[in-house]
Motif scaffolding. Sequence first.
Motif, PDB file in Angstrom:
ATOM      1  N   VAL A  43      43.025  28.109  50.435  1.00 37.41           N
ATOM      2  CA  VAL A  43      41.634  28.327  50.499  1.00 37.41           C
ATOM      3  C   VAL A  43      40.839  29.473  51.112  1.00 37.41           C
ATOM      4  O   VAL A  43      40.165  30.082  50.386  1.00 37.41           O
ATOM      5  CB  VAL A  43      40.784  26.975  51.114  1.00 37.41           C
ATOM      6  CG1 VAL A  43      39.503  26.846  50.824  1.00 37.41           C
ATOM      7  CG2 VAL A  43      41.449  25.628  50.175  1.00 37.41           C
ATOM      8  N   ARG A  44      41.476  29.809  52.303  1.00 39.63           N
ATOM      9  CA  ARG A  44      40.786  30.953  52.770  1.00 39.63           C
ATOM     10  C   ARG A  44      41.147  32.366  52.114  1.00 39.63           C
ATOM     11  O   ARG A  44      40.388  33.025  52.041  1.00 39.63           O
ATOM     12  CB  ARG A  44      41.361  30.962  54.278  1.00 39.63           C
ATOM     13  CG  ARG A  44      40.555  29.786  55.164  1.00 39.63           C
ATOM     14  CD  ARG A  44      40.686  30.150  56.718  1.00 39.63           C
ATOM     15  NE  ARG A  44      39.519  30.941  56.890  1.00 39.63           N
ATOM     16  CZ  ARG A  44      39.564  32.066  57.770  1.00 39.63           C
ATOM     17  NH1 ARG A  44      40.709  31.919  58.830  1.00 39.63           N
ATOM     18  NH2 ARG A  44      38.530  32.921  58.199  1.00 39.63           N
ATOM     19  N   MET A  46      41.826  32.745  48.945  1.00 44.62           N
ATOM     20  CA  MET A  46      41.002  32.692  47.630  1.00 44.62           C
ATOM     21  C   MET A  46      39.600  33.156  48.122  1.00 44.62           C
ATOM     22  O   MET A  46      39.085  34.112  47.543  1.00 44.62           O
ATOM     23  CB  MET A  46      40.846  31.307  47.190  1.00 44.62           C
ATOM     24  CG  MET A  46      42.005  30.746  46.519  1.00 44.62           C
ATOM     25  SD  MET A  46      42.451  31.565  45.025  1.00 44.62           S
ATOM     26  CE  MET A  46      41.334  31.071  43.915  1.00 44.62           C
ATOM     27  N   SER A  47      39.099  32.751  49.180  1.00 39.54           N
ATOM     28  CA  SER A  47      37.682  33.095  49.763  1.00 39.54           C
ATOM     29  C   SER A  47      37.553  34.594  50.039  1.00 39.54           C
ATOM     30  O   SER A  47      36.612  35.275  49.816  1.00 39.54           O
ATOM     31  CB  SER A  47      37.380  32.167  50.537  1.00 39.54           C
ATOM     32  OG  SER A  47      36.502  32.567  51.794  1.00 39.54           O
ATOM     33  N   LEU A  48      38.608  35.019  50.615  1.00 37.64           N
ATOM     34  CA  LEU A  48      38.760  36.505  51.085  1.00 37.64           C
ATOM     35  C   LEU A  48      38.763  37.612  49.986  1.00 37.64           C
ATOM     36  O   LEU A  48      37.922  38.339  49.880  1.00 37.64           O
ATOM     37  CB  LEU A  48      39.895  36.687  52.176  1.00 37.64           C
ATOM     38  CG  LEU A  48      39.772  36.037  53.520  1.00 37.64           C
ATOM     39  CD1 LEU A  48      41.248  35.955  54.290  1.00 37.64           C
ATOM     40  CD2 LEU A  48      38.871  36.739  54.308  1.00 37.64           C
ATOM     41  N   ALA A  50      37.966  36.681  47.071  1.00 36.26           N
ATOM     42  CA  ALA A  50      36.610  36.612  46.205  1.00 36.26           C
ATOM     43  C   ALA A  50      35.299  37.407  46.845  1.00 36.26           C
ATOM     44  O   ALA A  50      34.417  37.903  46.269  1.00 36.26           O
ATOM     45  CB  ALA A  50      36.117  35.092  46.238  1.00 36.26           C
ATOM     46  N   ALA A  51      35.595  37.414  48.049  1.00 40.76           N
ATOM     47  CA  ALA A  51      34.372  38.157  48.836  1.00 40.76           C
ATOM     48  C   ALA A  51      34.799  39.685  49.079  1.00 40.76           C
ATOM     49  O   ALA A  51      34.079  40.561  49.568  1.00 40.76           O
ATOM     50  CB  ALA A  51      34.439  37.633  50.232  1.00 40.76           C
ATOM     51  N   ALA A  52      36.071  40.117  48.716  1.00 46.71           N
ATOM     52  CA  ALA A  52      36.266  41.449  48.947  1.00 46.71           C
ATOM     53  C   ALA A  52      35.846  42.482  48.088  1.00 46.71           C
ATOM     54  O   ALA A  52      35.319  42.121  46.973  1.00 46.71           O
ATOM     55  CB  ALA A  52      37.932  41.678  48.865  1.00 46.71           C
ATOM     56  N   GLU A  53      35.387  43.786  48.443  1.00 46.56           N
ATOM     57  CA  GLU A  53      35.019  44.805  47.743  1.00 46.56           C
ATOM     58  C   GLU A  53      35.513  44.949  46.344  1.00 46.56           C
ATOM     59  O   GLU A  53      36.991  45.181  46.336  1.00 46.56           O
ATOM     60  CB  GLU A  53      34.835  46.039  48.439  1.00 46.56           C
ATOM     61  CG  GLU A  53      33.714  46.839  48.300  1.00 46.56           C
ATOM     62  CD  GLU A  53      33.483  48.105  48.928  1.00 46.56           C
ATOM     63  OE1 GLU A  53      33.530  48.044  50.273  1.00 46.56           O
ATOM     64  OE2 GLU A  53      33.737  49.270  48.474  1.00 46.56           O
ATOM     65  N   ALA A  57      41.879  42.428  46.645  1.00 43.36           N
ATOM     66  CA  ALA A  57      42.419  42.513  47.898  1.00 43.36           C
ATOM     67  C   ALA A  57      43.790  43.080  48.287  1.00 43.36           C
ATOM     68  O   ALA A  57      44.489  42.480  47.459  1.00 43.36           O
ATOM     69  CB  ALA A  57      42.036  41.552  48.914  1.00 43.36           C
ATOM     70  N   ASP A  61      45.475  43.655  53.929  1.00 46.16           N
ATOM     71  CA  ASP A  61      44.206  43.262  54.494  1.00 46.16           C
ATOM     72  C   ASP A  61      44.032  41.771  54.396  1.00 46.16           C
ATOM     73  O   ASP A  61      42.981  41.405  55.070  1.00 46.16           O
ATOM     74  CB  ASP A  61      43.180  43.912  53.672  1.00 46.16           C
ATOM     75  CG  ASP A  61      43.283  45.519  53.784  1.00 46.16           C
ATOM     76  OD1 ASP A  61      43.433  46.092  54.916  1.00 46.16           O
ATOM     77  OD2 ASP A  61      42.792  46.106  52.781  1.00 46.16           O
ATOM     78  N   LEU A  99      40.976  37.274  41.801  1.00 46.95           N
ATOM     79  CA  LEU A  99      41.053  36.036  41.204  1.00 46.95           C
ATOM     80  C   LEU A  99      40.951  36.547  39.769  1.00 46.95           C
ATOM     81  O   LEU A  99      40.815  37.208  39.199  1.00 46.95           O
ATOM     82  CB  LEU A  99      39.591  35.529  41.543  1.00 46.95           C
ATOM     83  CG  LEU A  99      39.148  35.262  42.889  1.00 46.95           C
ATOM     84  CD1 LEU A  99      38.179  34.352  42.949  1.00 46.95           C
ATOM     85  CD2 LEU A  99      40.214  34.768  43.756  1.00 46.95           C
ATOM     86  N   LEU A 104      38.751  29.724  38.089  1.00 46.16           N
ATOM     87  CA  LEU A 104      38.120  28.532  38.921  1.00 46.16           C
ATOM     88  C   LEU A 104      37.066  27.817  37.823  1.00 46.16           C
ATOM     89  O   LEU A 104      36.771  26.648  38.015  1.00 46.16           O
ATOM     90  CB  LEU A 104      37.277  29.018  40.050  1.00 46.16           C
ATOM     91  CG  LEU A 104      38.202  29.456  41.152  1.00 46.16           C
ATOM     92  CD1 LEU A 104      37.342  30.190  42.155  1.00 46.16           C
ATOM     93  CD2 LEU A 104      38.886  28.481  41.724  1.00 46.16           C
ATOM     94  N   ASP A 105      36.740  28.473  36.651  1.00 48.69           N
ATOM     95  CA  ASP A 105      35.950  27.901  35.817  1.00 48.69           C
ATOM     96  C   ASP A 105      36.671  26.680  35.157  1.00 48.69           C
ATOM     97  O   ASP A 105      36.332  25.425  34.734  1.00 48.69           O
ATOM     98  CB  ASP A 105      35.570  28.781  34.711  1.00 48.69           C
ATOM     99  CG  ASP A 105      34.437  29.732  34.971  1.00 48.69           C
ATOM    100  OD1 ASP A 105      33.715  29.438  36.016  1.00 48.69           O
ATOM    101  OD2 ASP A 105      34.544  30.883  34.698  1.00 48.69           O
TER     102      ASP A 105
ATOM    103  N   LEU B  18      38.488  42.409  55.882  1.00 47.05           N
ATOM    104  CA  LEU B  18      37.849  41.242  54.969  1.00 47.05           C
ATOM    105  C   LEU B  18      37.113  40.212  55.778  1.00 47.05           C
ATOM    106  O   LEU B  18      37.744  39.855  56.823  1.00 47.05           O
ATOM    107  CB  LEU B  18      39.028  40.788  54.207  1.00 47.05           C
ATOM    108  CG  LEU B  18      39.426  41.622  53.132  1.00 47.05           C
ATOM    109  CD1 LEU B  18      41.026  40.927  52.409  1.00 47.05           C
ATOM    110  CD2 LEU B  18      38.461  42.181  52.035  1.00 47.05           C
ATOM    111  N   SER B  20      35.290  36.143  55.199  1.00 47.12           N
ATOM    112  CA  SER B  20      34.955  35.049  54.211  1.00 47.12           C
ATOM    113  C   SER B  20      33.778  34.131  54.730  1.00 47.12           C
ATOM    114  O   SER B  20      33.611  33.869  55.770  1.00 47.12           O
ATOM    115  CB  SER B  20      36.142  34.271  53.935  1.00 47.12           C
ATOM    116  OG  SER B  20      35.936  32.888  53.855  1.00 47.12           O
ATOM    117  N   ARG B 115      34.178  31.823  45.164  1.00 49.56           N
ATOM    118  CA  ARG B 115      33.991  32.930  44.072  1.00 49.56           C
ATOM    119  C   ARG B 115      32.686  33.842  44.581  1.00 49.56           C
ATOM    120  O   ARG B 115      32.009  33.481  45.470  1.00 49.56           O
ATOM    121  CB  ARG B 115      33.969  32.617  42.852  1.00 49.56           C
ATOM    122  CG  ARG B 115      33.238  31.503  42.465  1.00 49.56           C
ATOM    123  CD  ARG B 115      33.321  31.059  41.057  1.00 49.56           C
ATOM    124  NE  ARG B 115      33.085  29.831  40.466  1.00 49.56           N
ATOM    125  CZ  ARG B 115      33.255  29.484  39.397  1.00 49.56           C
ATOM    126  NH1 ARG B 115      33.723  29.992  38.396  1.00 49.56           N
ATOM    127  NH2 ARG B 115      32.921  28.129  39.034  1.00 49.56           N
TER     128      ARG B 115
END
Lengths: 115, 115
Positions: A43-44, A46-48, A50-53, A57, A61, A99, A104-105, B18, B20, B115
Motif C-alpha cells: 500500500v505504501r 503504491m502511494s509513494l 503515485a506521489a512521485a514526480e 519512481a 528511491d 501506476l 485502480l479504476d 519520495l 507519501s 493515486r
Amino acid sequence: MTLPVTIRETSSCCTPPLSSSVTSEDAERIAHVFKALADPTRVRLMSLIAAAEGGEACICDLIDPVGLSQGTVSHHMKLLAEAGLVTREQRGKWAYFALADGALDAVAASLRALR
Amino acid sequence: MTLPVTIRETSSCCTPPLSSSVTSEDAERIAHVFKALADPTRVRLMSLIAAAEGGEACICDLIDPVGLSQGTVSHHMKLLAEAGLVTREQRGKWAYFALADGALDAVAASLRALR
C-alpha cells in the motif's frame, strides 16, 4: 384445557435463492488484485509511486522510505506488477515503476459490482 | 591523444526523497480491509449480500450459492465482519448479514489515496 400452538417456520424454504452478478471468474480476478494490495508495505509503495514526480519512481528511491532491503522491495514490486497495478521499465541498472493506467479504476469498478 | 571522458551520474543523490500521504498506520488499516476482500469466496459473499432482497442475507441462504460448508462460510463472514465490511445480527438460530454502511465507500476512498 388446550395449550396454544404456535407454528414457527424454521426452514428457509420460501426465501428465493440468492444470486449475484459476480461470476466465479470475476471473483477470482477481483480477489487477486485485492491480494496484491493486502499488505501495508505494498500500500505504501503504491502511494509513494503515485506521489512521485512524473508519476514514476526508481526502485532505488523506494527502498529508504519503506525501510526494507532492495530484495524485499523488489519482491513486493513484482507482486504489484503481476496484479497489473504497476508497470515496470528497466533503465540501465535500475527498474522504474509507474501506476498502470486505469488499474485502480478497475479496482473501483470491481467494488461497484459488489453493491 | 586524449580520450573523451563522459561523466555519468549513477547515484540518485539529486532525486528528492519520495514521500507519501499514507502513514504507516493508514497503510496497516487499508491493507487489513483489502485482505478481507482478497479471497474469491468473500468477494462472492459480499456480492450475494449486496444483491439480496432488503440488502441483508441469512447465513443459511449463503451456503448453497458458494457451495461450501456452513462452518467455512461462517469463518469467511467473521473475517468480513472483523474488517468492518458487514454487520451481523443474530435472530434465533441464524445470523443475518448486511453490508456495513459506507464500508465500500471507505475502501474506494482508500484507493483514491493511492493515486
